[in-house]
Design an enzyme around this catalytic site. Structure first.
Site, mmCIF file in Angstrom:
data_model
loop_
_atom_site.group_PDB
_atom_site.id
_atom_site.type_symbol
_atom_site.label_atom_id
_atom_site.label_comp_id
_atom_site.label_asym_id
_atom_site.label_seq_id
_atom_site.Cartn_x
_atom_site.Cartn_y
_atom_site.Cartn_z
ATOM 1 C CG ASP A 27 -6.497 6.568 61.652
ATOM 2 O OD1 ASP A 27 -7.582 5.969 61.719
ATOM 3 O OD2 ASP A 27 -5.608 6.266 60.847
ATOM 4 C CG ASN A 28 -9.315 7.522 58.351
ATOM 5 O OD1 ASN A 28 -8.129 7.841 58.280
ATOM 6 N ND2 ASN A 28 -9.754 6.348 57.939
ATOM 7 C CG ASP A 37 -7.074 10.236 55.901
ATOM 8 O OD1 ASP A 37 -6.513 10.797 54.957
ATOM 9 O OD2 ASP A 37 -6.532 10.069 57.006
#
Length: 339
Positions: A27-28, A37
């Site tokens: 998700d980064n 992120d």
């Protein structure tokens, strides 16, 4: 494949400039190939290919040398999620519409997923090809090389990184110091200048250690620098077409690709403390650091002025300090995701 290409180019830039993300969860990772992120991030100081910048990363999953692997892992996960859509579009020859999977038989969905996943090997091979091409291209630029040779990685890049790691030299500062190298330094008439140049390389680390191999540091460097010098001389005509003083032009080219200022951990920690202690004066410090970070290749701090030579301008003095390696205690400093 565009997403794969973008991320391959991104992580190549990370590896070339010593950027460590710290927490490359899926998700980064952006489908746009953008660096996002990166909470516990760091730029490499003393070169250590296995360095872990996130002290929460006990297993070294996101260590510097494994960053390309983790980008591939993230893209593999994305492919897995999109595989049914890819398969469906391959099957129908049209883009998937809203609620495309409604009332689709399980066997069709399974077949589409398998079809979508069938490109995984091709995707991963494509990522590595794009990564290696970009990595070598950017590394050549950092080394001031304009032409391409297939053995550059094996003969020039990899051995140079090996010396940095063996001698525990600073990654960015060593590249910057190398910008001043010219082939003539290897001639016997320039032995004193050569010795001074080697000292400038060792000065790029506060923990440059006595060499533990059977080969003396000067000979270790001389052997590599001879290959590097031969490679530079091969390109002489390429440079001379554009500039009579080709070695000076080449130095300028290298300086434009190797940062004078690096956003080191000690700088960030100092800025945080100053802002917390006094917002007004801290804001001025933050603005200066931001200015330098926005133009990292500039010759901040009167770079060409001899070290030890008195500098009267306080701002220039501060610039020079901010371009330094910082306190030894901050070398390899690790943050966590909650830092």
């Amino acid at each position: 494949m565009d997403c794969a290409r973008r991320n391959a180019l991104m992580v190549a830039g990370w590896q070339v400039y010593g950027f460590m993300h710290g927490v490359i969860n899926t998700d980064n990772v952006s489908i746009m190939g953008l660096t996002i992120d990166y909470g516990p991030f760091a730029f490499m100081d003393v070169y250590d290919s296995a360095h872990i910048c996130n002290h929460s990363d006990d297993t070294g999953r996101y260590s510097f040398k494994l960053q390309p692997t983790m980008i591939i892992f993230a893209l593999r996960a994305l492919l897995s999620a999109l595989a049914p859509v890819i398969g469906a579009e391959n099957s129908t020859g049209a883009a998937a519409a809203a609620a495309w999977h409604k009332d689709i038989a399980e066997e069709d969905l399974s077949a589409w997923t398998k079809d979508g996943l069938s490109i995984q090997q091709e995707m991963e091979s494509y990522i590595m090809t794009e990564f290696l091409n970009e990595y070598n291209k950017l590394m050549r630029k950092r080394l001031g090389l304009r032409t391409e040779r297939e053995d550059d990685f094996k003969e020039i890049i990899e051995p140079f990184l090996g010396i940095l790691e063996q001698r525990e030299l600073d990654y960015s500062a060593a590249f910057r110091a190398l910008s001043r190298f010219t082939p003539q330094l290897l001639q016997s008439a320039y032995s004193l200048q050569f010795e001074m140049f080697l000292q400038s390389l060792d000065a790029t680390s506060q923990c440059a250690k006595p060499d533990e191999s059977t080969e003396a540091p000067a000979e270790l460097w001389r052997r590599w620098l001879q290959k590097f010098a031969d490679r530079i001389e091969e390109e002489a005509d390429e440079w001379k077409e554009h500039d009579v003083d080709w070695l000076k032009a080449r130095e300028k080219y290298m300086l434009s690709a190797n940062p004078r200022f690096v956003l080191r951990q000690w700088v960030l920690e100092e800025v945080i403390k100053k802002v917390e202690a006094d917002v007004v004066s801290g804001r001025r410090v933050l603005a200066k650091v931001l200015q330098m970070a926005s133009r990292p290749f500039d010759s901040w701090g009167a770079e060409d002025q001899e070290i030890g030579e008195e500098i009267s301008d306080e701002e220039v003095q501060e610039e020079r300090r901010l371009c330094g390696l910082g306190d030894q205690a901050m070398l390899g400093f690790q943050c966590s995701c909650s830092s």
